[in-house]
Structure formats: structure tokens, C-alpha cells
Enzyme design. Structure first.
Site, PDB file in Angstrom:
ATOM      1  N   ASP A   1       0.862  -1.193   0.000  1.00  0.00           N
ATOM      2  CA  ASP A   1       0.000   0.000   0.000  1.00  0.00           C
ATOM      3  C   ASP A   1       0.895   1.238   0.000  1.00  0.00           C
ATOM      4  O   ASP A   1       1.835   1.335   0.792  1.00  0.00           O
ATOM      5  CB  ASP A   1      -0.887  -0.022   1.250  1.00  0.00           C
ATOM      6  CG  ASP A   1      -1.949   1.078   1.232  1.00  0.00           C
ATOM      7  OD1 ASP A   1      -3.139   0.742   1.390  1.00  0.00           O
ATOM      8  OD2 ASP A   1      -1.594   2.264   1.075  1.00  0.00           O
TER       9      ASP A   1
ATOM     10  N   ASP B   1      -4.095   2.310  -4.873  1.00  0.00           N
ATOM     11  CA  ASP B   1      -2.731   2.276  -4.334  1.00  0.00           C
ATOM     12  C   ASP B   1      -2.428   1.045  -3.505  1.00  0.00           C
ATOM     13  O   ASP B   1      -1.504   1.049  -2.703  1.00  0.00           O
ATOM     14  CB  ASP B   1      -2.448   3.551  -3.526  1.00  0.00           C
ATOM     15  CG  ASP B   1      -3.024   3.495  -2.123  1.00  0.00           C
ATOM     16  OD1 ASP B   1      -4.047   2.809  -1.925  1.00  0.00           O
ATOM     17  OD2 ASP B   1      -2.444   4.126  -1.224  1.00  0.00           O
ATOM     18  N   GLU B   2      -3.193  -0.022  -3.732  1.00  0.00           N
ATOM     19  CA  GLU B   2      -3.005  -1.233  -2.941  1.00  0.00           C
ATOM     20  C   GLU B   2      -3.007  -2.444  -3.836  1.00  0.00           C
ATOM     21  O   GLU B   2      -3.726  -2.473  -4.840  1.00  0.00           O
ATOM     22  CB  GLU B   2      -4.229  -1.457  -2.049  1.00  0.00           C
ATOM     23  CG  GLU B   2      -4.258  -0.806  -0.743  1.00  0.00           C
ATOM     24  CD  GLU B   2      -5.574  -1.174  -0.058  1.00  0.00           C
ATOM     25  OE1 GLU B   2      -5.694  -2.302   0.425  1.00  0.00           O
ATOM     26  OE2 GLU B   2      -6.466  -0.323  -0.041  1.00  0.00           O
TER      27      GLU B   2
HETATM   28  P1  TTP Z   1      -5.329   5.016   1.515  1.00  0.00           P
HETATM   29  O1  TTP Z   1      -4.284   4.009   1.129  1.00  0.00           O
HETATM   30  O2  TTP Z   1      -6.396   4.568   2.461  1.00  0.00           O
HETATM   31  O3  TTP Z   1      -4.658   6.279   2.189  1.00  0.00           O
HETATM   32  P2  TTP Z   1      -3.272   6.994   1.867  1.00  0.00           P
HETATM   33  O4  TTP Z   1      -2.526   6.285   0.816  1.00  0.00           O
HETATM   34  O5  TTP Z   1      -3.529   8.439   1.661  1.00  0.00           O
HETATM   35  O6  TTP Z   1      -2.515   6.862   3.251  1.00  0.00           O
HETATM   36  P3  TTP Z   1      -1.819   5.562   3.903  1.00  0.00           P
HETATM   37  O7  TTP Z   1      -0.396   5.921   4.071  1.00  0.00           O
HETATM   38  O8  TTP Z   1      -2.524   5.365   5.219  1.00  0.00           O
HETATM   39  O9  TTP Z   1      -2.045   4.420   2.971  1.00  0.00           O
HETATM   40  O10 TTP Z   1      -6.034   5.560   0.232  1.00  0.00           O
HETATM   41  C1  TTP Z   1      -5.334   5.785  -0.978  1.00  0.00           C
HETATM   42  C2  TTP Z   1      -5.805   7.046  -1.653  1.00  0.00           C
HETATM   43  O11 TTP Z   1      -7.203   6.964  -1.904  1.00  0.00           O
HETATM   44  C3  TTP Z   1      -5.620   8.285  -0.804  1.00  0.00           C
HETATM   45  O12 TTP Z   1      -4.338   8.871  -0.980  1.00  0.00           O
HETATM   46  C4  TTP Z   1      -6.712   9.179  -1.290  1.00  0.00           C
HETATM   47  C5  TTP Z   1      -7.813   8.248  -1.733  1.00  0.00           C
HETATM   48  N1  TTP Z   1      -8.860   8.218  -0.709  1.00  0.00           N
HETATM   49  C6  TTP Z   1      -9.947   9.076  -0.858  1.00  0.00           C
HETATM   50  O13 TTP Z   1     -10.058   9.794  -1.848  1.00  0.00           O
HETATM   51  N2  TTP Z   1     -10.899   9.080   0.112  1.00  0.00           N
HETATM   52  C7  TTP Z   1     -10.819   8.298   1.233  1.00  0.00           C
HETATM   53  O14 TTP Z   1     -11.706   8.347   2.097  1.00  0.00           O
HETATM   54  C8  TTP Z   1      -9.690   7.420   1.372  1.00  0.00           C
HETATM   55  C9  TTP Z   1      -9.563   6.536   2.581  1.00  0.00           C
HETATM   56  C10 TTP Z   1      -8.744   7.419   0.383  1.00  0.00           C
HETATM   57 MG    MG Z   2      -2.210   4.187   0.882  1.00  0.00          MG
END
Ligand code: TTP
Ligand code: MG
Length: 406
Positions: free
Chosen positions: A9, A104-105
Site C-alpha cells: 500500500d 494504491d493497494e
Molecule cells: P489510503 O491508502 O487509504 O490512504 P493513503 O494512501 O492516503 O494513506 P496511507 O499511508 O494510510 O495508505 O487511500 C489511498 C488514496 O485513496 C488516498 O491517498 C486518497 C484516496 N482516498 C480518498 O479519496 N478518500 C478516502 O476516504 C480514502 C480513505 C482514500
Molecule cells: Mg495508501
């Protein structure tokens, strides 16, 4: 063999893409989501912003109150989509068993890959490095014997983390964590569990299955397994392509038979090229017609043998076309052709008879030239007529294909 599953991720994905493009944003509380006083919510918060309690889903107004010095960016989705595609491409270089999740996962089944990389840990280090070098982004990786534990591990290791849970330690790893760390447990489930005095995953894991089912129905069974680090879900690559097709709408409705056939040939070659590029064969050939009054018909023919030959796609398409036109007097507005019932090609040239083999080799030679110089670098005899239909096909060589006509 015990499974090894990796969960990858990207860290603060949207924000990190912005920071990569504007280094001044690095090391600062940054939020992507919109204007601070807008009605939106935080989509992504930098780790510096999270130190102030900011998180995804929080109203921007609250975020700017908690952290007035935060930099708010509206963000631009095409950039993130592009980075996401490149991320998935890198990951796919490491395992054919990739299940992308969101942008992103991804889960990877990496069972047995230690023989290639020395260890799964080393493999993860390499993946992280490539993401850093080629994308300028940080990824966190969790490795475990199942999806749920791998995902919790990557989450816990953030940012820029790498955490491997040895086989046998799944349950003890999860035990001390608050229940909300278990994917699938949202606010509501968390509240109910806390109300029952269940705060940690350990306590959840010793709740009886009956009690969990009485509170959460079928989801109770899932909780019961996950809390004990048990999850037999496979890594599922996205469903394979089920069909390939191409279609075009005429500038002017037409019943001109040579023109319809030439178009069908051109579209069929495109379908055939993609079929071969994907290393597939098809059993079913499809013709689609839309008439002047917008009535649309689809006709299918199932072959006795699978094919990836332009000629067979075309010949079958023409038969379907002739039959359809004999039953309808209107001019044609749109024509399309396609293939379905696809199978992996696993082709063995030796097994084909000599004319089929010649045709196959010719198709492949054309594909190679087209891959190098573009699709219209070669036109087969029948599609030459299309110059006025598709003026861009006027360039390049033409290759008459007498060997194709029997
Ligand atoms: P995530 O992987 O949940 O968050 P992140 O990558 O920003 O942070 P982390 O380091 O905890 O992984 O989500 C990936 C992307 O998806 C995030 O950058 C923005 C988008 N997203 C939204 O648009 N709305 C949301 O509610 C979430 C959770 C994510
Ligand atoms: Mg992320």
C-alpha cells in the site's frame, strides 16, 4: 506449501504524488481534498498532518481548525490514476498473481518466490526500491500467510514500512491490537464490540461463534476467523478478458457491400491482432450492426475449432453480414466485429496444416511490423478500399496478401 501473501500500500498516496512534484511540500502537514473552508473531506493527509489528528474522511473545516498551518490542495485525479497504473505495472513485474485493490493497494501471492529473490523479505525490499526509484513514492509492505494478516501488517508498518509475520504467529500478532485495526470493522461494529467490553482482537478471538453470529449475522463468522488470523481467501487477479471487439460508425449510412466488407476486414484485423497479442484463441465470432433507425443486432457464430486468424474472423463475419443484410433492407449506420469464448492459445505451429500455418506465420509477421511501425503501416488488400473511410490509412506501404485468398 504454506502460502506467502504480500500486501503493498502506497503511503499517503495523493499527498505523496503532490510532494513529489513540489518538493516544498515535503515534511509539512499537507492535505489533499479541497479548500480548507469547503464542504469536502480529507482524501489524503501527510503523516505530518496526521500528527495533528487529521485523517481521511474528516471534514476539511475540522481539519483546518485542528491544524491551521496545513497546506490544502485540491488535487487532480488524472495524475493519481497515472501513478496508480505505473505502480500496478511495477508490481506485476514481480508476480503473475496480483490482485489490485483501489488505486494504491495490491495483494500478491508470492508463495515459493524465495527461491528467486533469496527471501520474501528481499523481494519486498526490491519492490519498495523500484517504487521509490521509478515513481518517487514510498510503499509499505506486509507479508504473512493470509490476506488479512498481511494487510494489518502493512498498515501497522507505515510509513515506509516492511513487516513480515512468521507462519504460526498470525494470532499472537493480531491479539493486542484494538478491534478497529481489523479490516472490515467500521465505526458501527467497533461501537457494538466496545459496548460488549471487546476492545482488543484477542478478546474478539475468544468470543464464541454463536455470540458473534447473534450480533453480526453472517459477518460474525468472518470476524471469528479473521480475529484468529485465519483467512483462506485467494489472491484473485482481475477477471480475464471475456471478449475483444471493434466497431465503427459510418459518416453516412451505407448498404454498399464492398465498403461494408472492407470495413469488416479492417476491424477484424484489429480484433485478430489484439487476440494474438493477448495469446488467446476464440471460439465465437460476433457481428454487430446498427441500422439507420438505430435498431441494433448482434449475431454470433460458434466455430468447430478455436482461431486467432484474421481470415477466419473475416470470413465468418462476412457470412453473418450477408445473412443479416438479406433479412433487412435499411442501410447500415454502425458495423462491428468481435470474438468471444476465449481460451489461452497454447498454440503449436507444428500441429497446423501447411496453409493454416502459412497464414498464421503471415499474421504474426504483420503483427510484428505493426507493433514496430503502427497499425496502418500495412494494409491488407481488402482494406485498401478504406483509404477514403479512414484517410490516415493512406500512409505507409500496402501489402497485397494473395496468400490469404484461397
Ligand atoms: P489510503 O491508502 O487509504 O490512504 P493513503 O494512501 O492516503 O494513506 P496511507 O499511508 O494510510 O495508505 O487511500 C489511498 C488514496 O485513496 C488516498 O491517498 C486518497 C484516496 N482516498 C480518498 O479519496 N478518500 C478516502 O476516504 C480514502 C480513505 C482514500
Ligand atoms: Mg495508501
Amino acid at each position: 506449501m504454506a502460502r506467502r501473501i504480500m500486501h503493498i500500500d502506497l503511503d499517503a498516496f495523493f499527498v505523496s504524488v503532490e510532494q513529489r512534484e513540489n518538493p516544498e511540500l515535503k515534511g509539512k502537514p499537507v492535505v489533499v481534498g479541497g479548500r480548507p473552508h469547503g464542504r469536502g473531506v480529507v482524501a489524503s493527509a501527510s503523516y505530518e498532518a496526521r500528527a495533528f489528528g487529521l485523517h481521511a474522511g474528516m471534514p476539511l473545516v475540522t481539519a483546518s481548525r485542528l491544524c491551521p498551518q496545513a497546506i490544502f490542495i485540491e488535487g487532480s485525479f488524472p495524475k493519481y490514476r497515472d501513478a496508480s497504473e505505473r505502480f500496478m505495472t511495477i508490481v506485476a513485474d514481480f508476480s503473475p498473481y496480483v490482485e489490485p485493490l483501489g488505486l494504491d493497494e495490491a495483494y500478491l501471492d508470492v508463495t515459493g518466490f524465495e527461491s528467486i529473490y533469496g527471501s520474501i523479505h528481499q523481494m519486498a525490499v526490491k519492490i519498495k526500491q523500484r517504487i521509490k526509484d521509478e515513481l518517487g513514492l514510498c510503499a509499505s509492505v506486509g507479508i504473512a500467510s493470509c490476506k488479512i494478516v498481511a494487510k494489518v501488517a502493512s498498515e501497522l508498518s507505515k510509513p515506509d514500512g516492511l513487516l513480515e509475520i512468521a507462519a504460526g504467529n498470525e494470532r499472537s500478532f493480531l491479539a493486542p491490537l484494538p478491534v478497529a485495526k481489523l479490516p472490515g470493522i467500521g465505526r458501527k461494529t467497533e461501537r457494538i464490540l466496545n459496548g460488549l467490553g471487546i476492545n482488543t482482537i484477542e478478546k474478539l478471538s475468544i468470543m464464541s461463534l454463536g455470540a458473534l453470529k447473534s450480533h453480526f449475522g453472517a459477518f460474525g463468522e468472518v470476524l471469528h476467523r479473521f480475529a484468529r488470523g485465519v483467512d483462506d481467501r485467494e489472491v484473485e487477479p482481475p477477471a480475464a478478458t471475456k471478449s475483444i471487439s471493434r466497431e465503427t460508425t459510418f459518416g453516412k449510412d451505407s448498404r454498399d457491400h464492398p465498403r461494408l466488407k472492407a470495413t469488416l476486414h479492417y476491424l477484424g484485423e484489429r480484433v485478430g491482432a489484439e487476440l494474438r497479442q493477448r495469446d488467446k484463441q476464440a471460439r465465437c465470432i460476433i457481428l454487430k450492426l446498427r441500422y439507420a433507425d438505430f435498431t441494433t443486432i448482434t449475431r454470433r457464430h460458434t466455430l468447430s475449432q478455436t482461431t486467432d486468424s484474421d481470415q477466419t474472423i473475416f470470413d465468418t463475419g462476412v457470412k453473418l453480414l450477408d445473412k443479416a443484410l438479406s433479412q433487412e433492407r435499411q442501410p447500415v449506420r454502425l458495423i462491428g466485429t468481435g470474438v468471444s469464448n476465449l481460451v489461452e492459445s497454447g498454440r503449436q505451429l507444428d500441429m497446423l496444416d501447411s496453409s493454416a500455418r502459412r497464414r498464421e506465420e503471415l499474421n504474426r509477421a504483420i503483427d510484428r511490423i505493426r507493433n514496430k511501425y503502427g497499425f496502418t503501416a500495412i494494409q491488407t488488400g481488402r482494406t485498401l478500399l478504406l483509404k477514403d473511410l479512414f484517410p490516415e490509412t493512406g500512409e505507409g506501404y500496402s501489402l497485397q496478401t494473395p496468400s490469404l485468398s484461397r
